[in-house]
Design an enzyme around this catalytic site. Structure first.
Site, mmCIF file in Angstrom:
data_model
loop_
_atom_site.group_PDB
_atom_site.id
_atom_site.type_symbol
_atom_site.label_atom_id
_atom_site.label_comp_id
_atom_site.label_asym_id
_atom_site.label_seq_id
_atom_site.Cartn_x
_atom_site.Cartn_y
_atom_site.Cartn_z
ATOM 1 N N CYS A 115 -3.221 -7.664 6.786
ATOM 2 C CA CYS A 115 -2.991 -6.249 7.111
ATOM 3 C C CYS A 115 -3.142 -5.997 8.617
ATOM 4 C CB CYS A 115 -3.973 -5.373 6.328
ATOM 5 S SG CYS A 115 -3.773 -3.633 6.714
ATOM 6 N N ALA A 122 0.857 -1.194 0.000
ATOM 7 C CA ALA A 122 0.000 0.000 0.000
ATOM 8 C C ALA A 122 0.892 1.242 0.000
ATOM 9 C CB ALA A 122 -0.887 -0.020 1.240
ATOM 10 N N ARG A 150 9.761 -4.172 1.408
ATOM 11 C CA ARG A 150 10.545 -2.975 1.714
ATOM 12 C C ARG A 150 11.885 -2.973 0.972
ATOM 13 N NH1 ARG A 150 9.685 -3.131 8.074
ATOM 14 N NH2 ARG A 150 9.656 -5.336 7.551
HETATM 15 C C1 FMN Z 1 4.365 0.319 3.456
HETATM 16 C C2 FMN Z 1 3.895 -1.099 3.370
HETATM 17 C C3 FMN Z 1 2.683 -1.385 2.758
HETATM 18 C C4 FMN Z 1 2.229 -2.697 2.670
HETATM 19 N N1 FMN Z 1 1.050 -2.961 2.030
HETATM 20 C C5 FMN Z 1 0.633 -4.233 1.889
HETATM 21 C C6 FMN Z 1 -0.554 -4.523 1.155
HETATM 22 O O1 FMN Z 1 -1.238 -3.638 0.624
HETATM 23 N N2 FMN Z 1 -0.926 -5.824 1.057
HETATM 24 C C7 FMN Z 1 -0.183 -6.845 1.609
HETATM 25 O O2 FMN Z 1 -0.544 -8.020 1.485
HETATM 26 N N3 FMN Z 1 0.941 -6.585 2.294
HETATM 27 C C8 FMN Z 1 1.366 -5.321 2.434
HETATM 28 N N4 FMN Z 1 2.528 -5.063 3.092
HETATM 29 C C9 FMN Z 1 3.346 -6.183 3.598
HETATM 30 C C10 FMN Z 1 4.417 -6.576 2.601
HETATM 31 O O3 FMN Z 1 3.853 -7.081 1.398
HETATM 32 C C11 FMN Z 1 5.368 -7.640 3.193
HETATM 33 O O4 FMN Z 1 4.639 -8.816 3.461
HETATM 34 C C12 FMN Z 1 6.032 -7.160 4.476
HETATM 35 O O5 FMN Z 1 6.499 -5.834 4.347
HETATM 36 C C13 FMN Z 1 7.194 -8.081 4.894
HETATM 37 O O6 FMN Z 1 8.250 -8.029 4.007
HETATM 38 P P1 FMN Z 1 9.603 -7.162 4.285
HETATM 39 O O7 FMN Z 1 10.037 -7.445 5.706
HETATM 40 O O8 FMN Z 1 10.581 -7.715 3.250
HETATM 41 O O9 FMN Z 1 9.247 -5.734 4.070
HETATM 42 C C14 FMN Z 1 2.994 -3.758 3.226
HETATM 43 C C15 FMN Z 1 4.212 -3.465 3.841
HETATM 44 C C16 FMN Z 1 4.668 -2.164 3.927
HETATM 45 C C17 FMN Z 1 5.993 -1.892 4.606
#
Ligand code: FMN
Length: 330
Positions: free
Chosen positions: A107, A25, A237
């Site tokens: 979420c 998002a 991220r």
């Molecule tokens: C700013 C932000 C927005 C996110 N929006 C969504 C989303 O819309 N739908 C979703 O399934 N996960 C969302 N996530 C989760 C990510 O897809 C991911 O699962 C999570 O950040 C873990 O991965 P990472 O540690 O590599 O960032 C969001 C994460 C962040 C940081």
């Protein structure tokens, strides 16, 4: 040394590379998906959309549903609490041209949880599986993916919820699960539990499991797959500010040194991204949207703090170009 990575199978879709752009998002909008595609992303998922937004006509729906021929295959992610409404929204996604449907049970935002949506469903496995069944029935001919968290609560309790949903989802015909290896309560802090991802893959050896959590860079994406056995890795991220992560992962897998974007490469991409955002959001809104992308892009610069501050100050397209002229000239 090259690593042989099998295609990532999402139902009827075979992706040529298993590192995909996660749903994000505020980030995985059409312009950024196109940016990531141009850097080698084989698949991308939209920002999460509330099911009800897709059912009401209007500007918001038109924007959410705008796709581009260069942005396929693409997943549309929806969130809601009512199986019938989710099913209707999934049909709308299909009609809009999304190639796959993704259901958000992950979420952690407080307002979302208070409305019993998103991550709240990790604590209501029966309702979650009911949603999967309804969506599968309504859209039998599109790959169906489920985004889950490791559990609802931070401790080990509540893990049964995960297993009930994962098992129920596959039995109901889901094609893949994407597991964020943190609990809902953990939100985004603390390390992701990759041992849990390995456990999930062991439990579902013949199913598609995509791992999410701490894919901070291209080596981490490959490491996650090697250490846990998951079929794919979702860059979240780690892709914010570094869309080259996909090209870098492809390079590493092919045994090549990972691509390092020059300042000129960064300038060209930042310019192109702004132009696409301007066309997509209109000039005024694009500036606000691009400010936070700029903050992400600054991480790759040799002077990240200075460049970050410059992006924070951007109030117009001219300011954006000014930052590029001041900091991205070789
Ligand atoms: C700013 C932000 C927005 C996110 N929006 C969504 C989303 O819309 N739908 C979703 O399934 N996960 C969302 N996530 C989760 C990510 O897809 C991911 O699962 C999570 O950040 C873990 O991965 P990472 O540690 O590599 O960032 C969001 C994460 C962040 C940081």
């Amino acid at each position: 040394m090259a690593i042989a990575l099998p295609a990532l199978r999402l139902g009827s879709l075979d992706l040529d590379f298993p590192v995909v752009l996660a749903a994000l998002a505020g980030y995985s909008d059409l312009p950024y998906r196109l940016v990531c595609r141009s850097c080698g992303a084989p698949f991308a998922t939209s920002e999460v959309m509330l099911d009800r937004f897709l059912l009401s006509e209007g500007r918001r729906r038109r924007r959410l549903g705008r796709l581009d021929p260069a942005d396929h295959p693409v997943g549309g992610q929806i969130m809601g609490d009512d199986p019938a409404v989710m099913a209707e929204a999934a049909v709308v996604l299909k009609e809009m041209g999304f190639d796959a449907v993704d259901l958000n049970f992950a979420c952690p935002v407080r307002k979302v949880l208070s409305r019993r949506r998103g991550g709240f469903l990790m604590s209501m496995p029966e309702r979650a599986v009911e949603i999967v069944r309804a969506v599968r029935r309504a859209v039998p001919d599109r790959p169906l993916m489920i985004k889950l968290r490791r559990s609802f609560s931070a401790g080990d309790s509540g893990r049964e919820g995960f297993w009930a949903i994962a098992r129920g989802a596959f039995e109901a015909g889901a094609d893949a699960i994407c597991v964020h290896a943190r609990s809902v309560e953990q939100k985004y802090s603390g390390p992701a539990d990759w041992t849990f991802l390995a456990e999930v893959k062991r439990a579902f050896p013949g199913r598609t499991v995509i791992g999410s959590g701490d894919v901070v860079d291209a080596p981490a994406a490959l490491r996650m797959m090697a250490e846990t056995g998951v079929d794919g890795a979702a860059a979240a991220r780690g892709a914010v500010g570094n869309p080259w992560i996909f090209r870098q992962a492809r390079d590493l897998a092919a045994g090549r040194p990972p691509f390092r974007p020059s300042l000129g490469d960064q300038r060209e991409l930042l310019f192109r991204h702004f132009e696409m955002a301007r066309e997509f959001y209109g000039p005024r809104r694009a500036v606000g949207v691009m400010r936070h992308f700029g903050i992400g892009y600054a991480k790759l610069h040799a002077h990240p703090k200075r460049v970050r501050m410059a992006f924070v100050e951007v109030k117009s397209a001219e300011d954006w170009r000014g930052v590029l002229d001041a900091h991205y000239i070789t």
